[in-house]
Design a protein around this motif. Structure first.
Motif, PDB file in Angstrom:
ATOM      1  N   SER A   1      26.114  -1.767   4.464  1.00 18.31           N
ATOM      2  CA  SER A   1      25.161  -2.569   5.120  1.00 18.31           C
ATOM      3  C   SER A   1      23.558  -2.236   4.967  1.00 18.31           C
ATOM      4  N   SER A   2      23.589  -1.343   4.031  1.00 17.89           N
ATOM      5  CA  SER A   2      22.156  -1.049   3.839  1.00 17.89           C
ATOM      6  C   SER A   2      21.571  -1.851   2.429  1.00 17.89           C
ATOM      7  N   GLN A   3      22.733  -2.528   2.174  1.00 19.68           N
ATOM      8  CA  GLN A   3      22.257  -3.434   0.912  1.00 19.68           C
ATOM      9  C   GLN A   3      22.116  -4.848   1.568  1.00 19.68           C
ATOM     10  N   ARG A   4      21.471  -5.580   0.434  1.00 13.47           N
ATOM     11  CA  ARG A   4      21.528  -7.131   0.731  1.00 13.47           C
ATOM     12  C   ARG A   4      21.805  -7.783  -0.673  1.00 13.47           C
ATOM     13  N   VAL A   5      22.169  -9.189  -0.228  1.00 12.18           N
ATOM     14  CA  VAL A   5      22.508 -10.093  -1.403  1.00 12.18           C
ATOM     15  C   VAL A   5      21.203 -11.100  -1.671  1.00 12.18           C
ATOM     16  N   LEU A   6      20.842 -11.194  -2.708  1.00 10.44           N
ATOM     17  CA  LEU A   6      19.471 -12.018  -3.122  1.00 10.44           C
ATOM     18  C   LEU A   6      20.001 -13.142  -3.924  1.00 10.44           C
ATOM     19  N   VAL A   7      20.083 -14.325  -3.566  1.00  9.63           N
ATOM     20  CA  VAL A   7      20.471 -15.642  -4.449  1.00  9.63           C
ATOM     21  C   VAL A   7      19.171 -15.994  -4.875  1.00  9.63           C
ATOM     22  N   GLU A   8      18.769 -16.129  -6.317  1.00  5.63           N
ATOM     23  CA  GLU A   8      17.710 -16.470  -6.715  1.00  5.63           C
ATOM     24  C   GLU A   8      17.654 -17.530  -7.578  1.00  5.63           C
ATOM     25  N   TRP A   9      17.062 -18.825  -7.279  1.00  3.07           N
ATOM     26  CA  TRP A   9      17.287 -19.935  -7.881  1.00  3.07           C
ATOM     27  C   TRP A   9      15.869 -20.222  -8.445  1.00  3.07           C
ATOM     28  N   ARG A  10      16.392 -20.856  -9.782  1.00  2.00           N
ATOM     29  CA  ARG A  10      15.342 -21.244 -10.761  1.00  2.00           C
ATOM     30  C   ARG A  10      14.140 -21.820 -10.145  1.00  2.00           C
ATOM     31  N   SER A  11      12.678 -21.038 -10.342  1.00  2.90           N
ATOM     32  CA  SER A  11      11.722 -21.673  -9.665  1.00  2.90           C
ATOM     33  C   SER A  11      10.380 -21.261 -10.610  1.00  2.90           C
ATOM     34  N   ALA A  12       9.294 -21.418 -10.029  1.00  3.71           N
ATOM     35  CA  ALA A  12       8.121 -21.161 -10.847  1.00  3.71           C
ATOM     36  C   ALA A  12       8.046 -19.835 -11.058  1.00  3.71           C
ATOM     37  N   GLU A  13       8.843 -18.854 -10.535  1.00  8.28           N
ATOM     38  CA  GLU A  13       8.601 -17.362 -10.668  1.00  8.28           C
ATOM     39  C   GLU A  13       9.633 -16.988 -11.566  1.00  8.28           C
ATOM     40  N   THR A  14      10.778 -17.551 -11.605  1.00  8.97           N
ATOM     41  CA  THR A  14      12.017 -17.070 -12.203  1.00  8.97           C
ATOM     42  C   THR A  14      12.268 -18.304 -13.198  1.00  8.97           C
ATOM     43  N   THR A  15      12.917 -17.998 -14.590  1.00 13.93           N
ATOM     44  CA  THR A  15      13.398 -18.954 -15.008  1.00 13.93           C
ATOM     45  C   THR A  15      14.819 -19.300 -15.080  1.00 13.93           C
ATOM     46  N   GLU A  16      15.405 -18.345 -14.399  1.00 16.55           N
ATOM     47  CA  GLU A  16      17.018 -18.194 -14.422  1.00 16.55           C
ATOM     48  C   GLU A  16      17.609 -18.345 -13.044  1.00 16.55           C
ATOM     49  N   ASP A  17      18.888 -18.868 -12.804  1.00 17.72           N
ATOM     50  CA  ASP A  17      19.325 -18.574 -11.413  1.00 17.72           C
ATOM     51  C   ASP A  17      20.255 -17.314 -11.634  1.00 17.72           C
ATOM     52  N   ASN A  18      20.085 -16.236 -10.536  1.00 16.20           N
ATOM     53  CA  ASN A  18      20.936 -14.865 -10.533  1.00 16.20           C
ATOM     54  C   ASN A  18      21.021 -14.629  -9.041  1.00 16.20           C
ATOM     55  N   ILE A  19      22.182 -13.815  -8.765  1.00 12.29           N
ATOM     56  CA  ILE A  19      22.600 -13.330  -7.655  1.00 12.29           C
ATOM     57  C   ILE A  19      22.354 -11.801  -7.943  1.00 12.29           C
ATOM     58  N   TRP A  20      21.594 -11.218  -6.946  1.00 13.86           N
ATOM     59  CA  TRP A  20      21.512  -9.651  -6.982  1.00 13.86           C
ATOM     60  C   TRP A  20      21.982  -9.102  -5.906  1.00 13.86           C
ATOM     61  N   LEU A  21      22.209  -7.769  -6.031  1.00 16.30           N
ATOM     62  CA  LEU A  21      22.675  -6.667  -4.839  1.00 16.30           C
ATOM     63  C   LEU A  21      21.385  -5.941  -4.717  1.00 16.30           C
ATOM     64  N   ILE A  22      20.982  -5.661  -3.618  1.00 20.58           N
ATOM     65  CA  ILE A  22      19.696  -5.183  -3.843  1.00 20.58           C
ATOM     66  C   ILE A  22      19.767  -3.995  -2.437  1.00 20.58           C
ATOM     67  N   THR A  23      19.454  -2.818  -2.847  1.00 21.84           N
ATOM     68  CA  THR A  23      19.518  -1.700  -2.050  1.00 21.84           C
ATOM     69  C   THR A  23      18.310  -1.628  -1.331  1.00 21.84           C
ATOM     70  N   LYS A  24      18.399  -1.728   0.002  1.00 17.13           N
ATOM     71  CA  LYS A  24      17.190  -2.065   0.945  1.00 17.13           C
ATOM     72  C   LYS A  24      16.606  -0.593   1.170  1.00 17.13           C
ATOM     73  N   THR A  25      17.326   0.410   1.265  1.00 20.62           N
ATOM     74  CA  THR A  25      16.676   1.655   1.410  1.00 20.62           C
ATOM     75  C   THR A  25      15.443   2.277   0.548  1.00 20.62           C
ATOM     76  N   GLU A  26      15.605   1.533  -0.660  1.00 19.15           N
ATOM     77  CA  GLU A  26      14.303   2.164  -1.406  1.00 19.15           C
ATOM     78  C   GLU A  26      12.999   0.921  -1.540  1.00 19.15           C
ATOM     79  N   GLU A  27      13.363  -0.154  -0.580  1.00 25.72           N
ATOM     80  CA  GLU A  27      12.283  -1.125  -0.488  1.00 25.72           C
ATOM     81  C   GLU A  27      11.232  -0.603   0.232  1.00 25.72           C
ATOM     82  N   LYS A  28       9.944  -0.899  -0.231  1.00 26.58           N
ATOM     83  CA  LYS A  28       8.673  -0.704   0.496  1.00 26.58           C
ATOM     84  C   LYS A  28       8.171  -1.824   1.396  1.00 26.58           C
TER      85      LYS A  28
END
Lengths: 307, 183
Positions: free
Chosen positions: B156-183
């Motif tokens: 539950s401390s993690q989140r899934v981020l689906v990142e679609w190709r855009s101006a910021e990223t050149t690829e479509d990727n899906i990440w698992l992010i551990t939120k506890t270390e987010e600022k």
């Protein structure tokens, strides 16, 4: 994620241009809801709202009630006629008694300017001002500006003339605040007896000639002659008022441009606005009524998040 | 913030292709089926699926956007009100087979709200759910997806981020992010 900067909607004077934009964006979504086959969302299903009207109202009350029902809120209606107010109960006691029944929000209309402001200092519930005397009518101004934005694309840079009984109009004051906050130029036009003496201090243009006002503006917001608020004669006769300040199709057609005609209602047909002008393509009077429900839904929705 | 790639650009392409084929298996030429992408992030998945499906079957696939904001059950339980997005459904869903599409299935509450919101437009013949990522063992409600891109086990401390190709990223990727270390 945004929120309103205020807990109550007491007047346009108290809110920011960002608040107005947020209300408009939320109202855009509610307009879509109102055009669905099922025009109801469950957002306010655990909220109870009291409509406390110490003054007569038809469309504002109906519009608020419809907005509340579309949001699935529980509603209590209170009108001063036939209530304990007639027995001498104070405003604060009346409202506190309503709140004791676990009401979360109050929509209030009162004949005295500042009544909702007074209440907001003494009660916890969120208050929406549905008109206080000749002071403010914020949701009307919001729906008027929203209707201009809808018809002309934007309010900023537009010239809006408010024509008629400015002296007794809460719609005029709220409109002036709202339009100026959104970057419009505002002119008031009417007989000198129906213009507040220091109205120009609000940064509005003042014009006594209705033709000149119409030639200047992109939008004419025509106000009702409020005979019920007039304690004395401000003009010789309605017939004379119509002759000098009444807007009809012939006058509109004589202009070298097509302006938008608005009216907060109810119209005194044949007095401030003729039927051919009120029913013309230039008039967005019924759009204002439709937008009123969406705007009031947006206001209630945004305020309810703070309950 | 710790980011772990769980679905790469190449794998996501394969996944969308497979999901499209699974949909075609059940919905054939989509003459009686429509896709509704859940606002905001399910819309991107729905659009990509629509493109893939139209390329394969050579026919238009009716795709809409469904906003669930006003039907959520966490209104007034948040610090600020939820900002709504546009609903855009230019077709009738009465008696149609509806495929609800979202990027991540987590607690199931968004899907519950979507079912509620969808009913305002009519009574579908059947409703299915397609998600790119199913976060297993996280459900608050008895809701399961019909079509799943990939199932993941997450905390539950993690989140899934689906990142679609855009101006910021050149690829479509899906990440698992551990939120506890987010600022």
């Amino acid at each position: 994620m945004q929120a309103l900067s205020v807990r109550h909607l007491l007047g346009i004077k108290n809110i920011t241009p960002a608040d107005i934009q947020l209300i408009f964006e939320t109202a855009d979504n509610f307009k879509e809801v109102l055009n669905r086959p099922i025009k109801k969302v469950p957002s306010l299903r655990d909220i109870t709202i009291a409509n406390v009207f110490f003054e007569n109202s038809t469309r504002t009350r109906l519009s608020f009630e419809l907005a509340q029902k579309r949001l699935s809120a529980d509603i209590v209606n209170f009108s001063a006629s036939g209530s304990s107010v007639k027995k001498g109960e104070t405003l604060l006691d009346t409202v506190n008694n309503i709140l004791a029944m676990k009401v979360d929000m109050i929509v209030m209309r009162h004949a005295s300017a500042g009544a909702p402001h007074f209440l907001s200092k003494h009660i916890k519930a969120n208050i929406v001002n549905a008109g206080d005397g000749t002071h403010e009518h914020p949701t009307q101004a919001l729906l008027d500006a929203f209707s201009i934005r809808e018809r002309l694309g934007d309010v900023a840079g537009k010239k809006v003339a408010i024509i008629g009984d400015i002296l007794h109009s809460r719609v005029a004051l709220s409109n002036i605040f709202a339009l100026q906050k959104l970057g419009a130029e505002v002119m008031v036009c009417g007989p000198v007896t129906l213009l507040p003496r220091y109205i120009s201090a609000l940064g509005v243009k003042v014009e006594l000639n209705v033709r000149k006002a119409l030639e200047w503006c992109d939008v004419a917001n025509v106000l009702r002659i409020q005979l019920e608020r007039q304690q004395m004669k401000y003009f010789p006769s309605l017939r004379e008022y119509t002759l000098y300040y009444g807007i009809n199709k012939k006058l509109l057609d004589s202009l070298d441009k097509e302006i938008v005609i608005m009216h907060p209602g109810p119209i005194n047909r044949g007095v401030e606005l003729s039927s051919d002008a009120a029913d013309s393509k230039q008039a967005i009077i019924l759009n204002q009524v439709e937008n009123g429900v969406a705007i009031r839904m947006a206001v209630l929705y945004l305020l309810a998040s703070q309950v | 913030m710790q980011k772990r790639l769980i679905v790469s650009n190449q794998l996501l392409e394969i996944m969308l292709e497979r999901l499209a084929q699974q949909l075609i298996e059940n919905h054939h030429d989509f003459s009686n089926s429509v896709i509704l992408g859940l606002q905001p992030r399910g819309v991107f998945v729905a659009e990509r699926l629509q493109q893939t499906l139209q390329r394969i079957i050579g026919k238009p696939v009716r795709t809409g956007r469904l906003d669930i904001t006003f039907h959520r059950d966490d209104f007034r339980r948040r610090e600020s009100p939820l900002t709504a997005n546009a609903t855009q459904i230019d077709f009738i869903i009465e008696n149609q087979q509806v495929i609800l599409v979202d990027d991540v299935l987590y607690t199931g509450r968004s899907v519950r709200a979507a079912l509620d919101a969808m009913i305002a437009y009519g009574r579908p013949q059947k409703v299915e759910l397609l998600v790119l990522i199913d976060r297993r063992y996280s459900r608050d409600l008895p809701i399961e997806a019909t079509y799943v891109g990939q199932s993941v086990n997450s905390l539950s401390s993690q989140r899934v981020l689906v990142e679609w190709r855009s101006a910021e990223t050149t690829e479509d990727n899906i990440w698992l992010i551990t939120k506890t270390e987010e600022k």
